[in-house]
Design a protein around this motif. Structure first.
Motif, PDB file in Angstrom:
ATOM      1  N   ARG A  20       0.826  -1.211   0.000  1.00 36.08           N
ATOM      2  CA  ARG A  20       0.000   0.000   0.000  1.00 36.08           C
ATOM      3  C   ARG A  20       0.860   1.260   0.000  1.00 36.08           C
ATOM      4  NH1 ARG A  20      -4.224  -2.062   4.606  1.00 36.08           N
ATOM      5  NH2 ARG A  20      -5.499  -3.404   3.249  1.00 36.08           N
ATOM      6  N   LYS A  22       3.784   1.429  -1.374  1.00 33.58           N
ATOM      7  CA  LYS A  22       4.660   1.354  -2.547  1.00 33.58           C
ATOM      8  C   LYS A  22       6.120   1.470  -2.109  1.00 33.58           C
ATOM      9  CE  LYS A  22       3.137   4.692  -5.068  1.00 33.58           C
ATOM     10  NZ  LYS A  22       2.818   5.567  -6.181  1.00 33.58           N
ATOM     11  N   VAL A  59       3.745  -2.005 -10.381  1.00 34.21           N
ATOM     12  CA  VAL A  59       2.707  -1.518  -9.466  1.00 34.21           C
ATOM     13  C   VAL A  59       3.153  -0.200  -8.849  1.00 34.21           C
ATOM     14  CG1 VAL A  59       1.482  -1.999  -7.304  1.00 34.21           C
ATOM     15  CG2 VAL A  59       1.827  -3.831  -8.978  1.00 34.21           C
ATOM     16  N   PHE A  63       1.032   3.056 -10.440  1.00 37.45           N
ATOM     17  CA  PHE A  63      -0.085   3.477  -9.599  1.00 37.45           C
ATOM     18  C   PHE A  63       0.283   4.725  -8.809  1.00 37.45           C
ATOM     19  CE2 PHE A  63      -1.472  -0.767 -10.476  1.00 37.45           C
ATOM     20  CZ  PHE A  63      -2.840  -0.785 -10.246  1.00 37.45           C
ATOM     21  N   VAL A  66      -2.101   2.713  -4.119  1.00 38.75           N
ATOM     22  CA  VAL A  66      -2.274   1.260  -4.189  1.00 38.75           C
ATOM     23  C   VAL A  66      -3.182   0.814  -3.045  1.00 38.75           C
ATOM     24  CG1 VAL A  66      -1.108  -0.974  -3.937  1.00 38.75           C
ATOM     25  CG2 VAL A  66      -0.037   0.840  -5.274  1.00 38.75           C
ATOM     26  N   TYR A  68      -4.562  -2.866  -1.378  1.00 41.52           N
ATOM     27  CA  TYR A  68      -4.339  -4.311  -1.385  1.00 41.52           C
ATOM     28  C   TYR A  68      -5.155  -4.893  -0.251  1.00 41.52           C
ATOM     29  CZ  TYR A  68      -2.208  -8.828  -2.034  1.00 41.52           C
ATOM     30  OH  TYR A  68      -2.023 -10.161  -2.312  1.00 41.52           O
ATOM     31  N   LEU A  90      -5.419  -6.592  -5.621  1.00 34.62           N
ATOM     32  CA  LEU A  90      -4.622  -5.385  -5.813  1.00 34.62           C
ATOM     33  C   LEU A  90      -5.425  -4.417  -6.663  1.00 34.62           C
ATOM     34  CD1 LEU A  90      -1.730  -4.012  -5.769  1.00 34.62           C
ATOM     35  CD2 LEU A  90      -1.430  -5.075  -7.997  1.00 34.62           C
ATOM     36  N   GLY A  92      -6.308   0.241  -6.981  1.00 28.71           N
ATOM     37  CA  GLY A  92      -5.844   1.586  -6.669  1.00 28.71           C
ATOM     38  C   GLY A  92      -6.171   2.554  -7.777  1.00 28.71           C
TER      39      GLY A  92
END
Length: 142
Positions: A20, A22, A59, A63, A66, A68, A90, A92
């Motif tokens: 989340r 990243k 990802v 994004f 994110v 999850y 997943l 976002g």
């Protein structure tokens, strides 16, 4: 074993938090250096923690935010080995503003206790497929 299971659940929660955020640096210590990962995107396997982190790069770079979600995590814990399975999704917002709800996948984790802590040594993510068409079925929900 309850304390071991709680520790593993916290370990998996750190994985979710790192995704989340990243944050590949938050993910790195969760994986064994020699992890073998079978994920939904090519190649067939990713070997080693650096390969696993490269697997997450699209990802993190594609994004803006994110999400999850992990659902129904079930664990079996031994003295120094554990495995678990769950459903993950997943999603976002992409950098262009497009909202992605994501799809549910099946996730399996194998962990090994090393130097007093648990590390993910193998993970596998999969989607069911339609045997007649050979195409993944991505609209199922747990």
């Amino acid at each position: 074993m309850r304390s071991e299971e709680a520790e593993i659940r916290r370990h998996i929660e750190k994985l979710v938090e790192g995704l989340r955020a990243k944050d590949p640096d938050a993910l790195r210590p969760l994986y064994a250096p020699d992890i073998v990962s079978f994920d939904v995107q090519p190649p067939l396997q990713h070997v080693g923690v650096e390969a696993k982190l490269r697997n997450w790069e699209p990802v993190f770079t594609g994004f803006e935010t994110v999400t999850y979600e992990l659902r129904d995590l079930t664990l079996t814990v031994g003295d120094d080995l554990a495995f678990g399975h769950a459903f993950g999704r997943l999603g976002g917002t992409l950098k262009d503003g497009t909202a992605i709800g994501g799809m549910w996948v099946r996730v399996t984790y194998c962990l090994r206790k090393t130097d007093g802590g648990w590390l993910i040594t193998h993970d596998q993510v999969s989607v069911p497929f339609d045997i007649a068409t050979g195409k993944g079925v991505v609209d199922l929900e747990p």
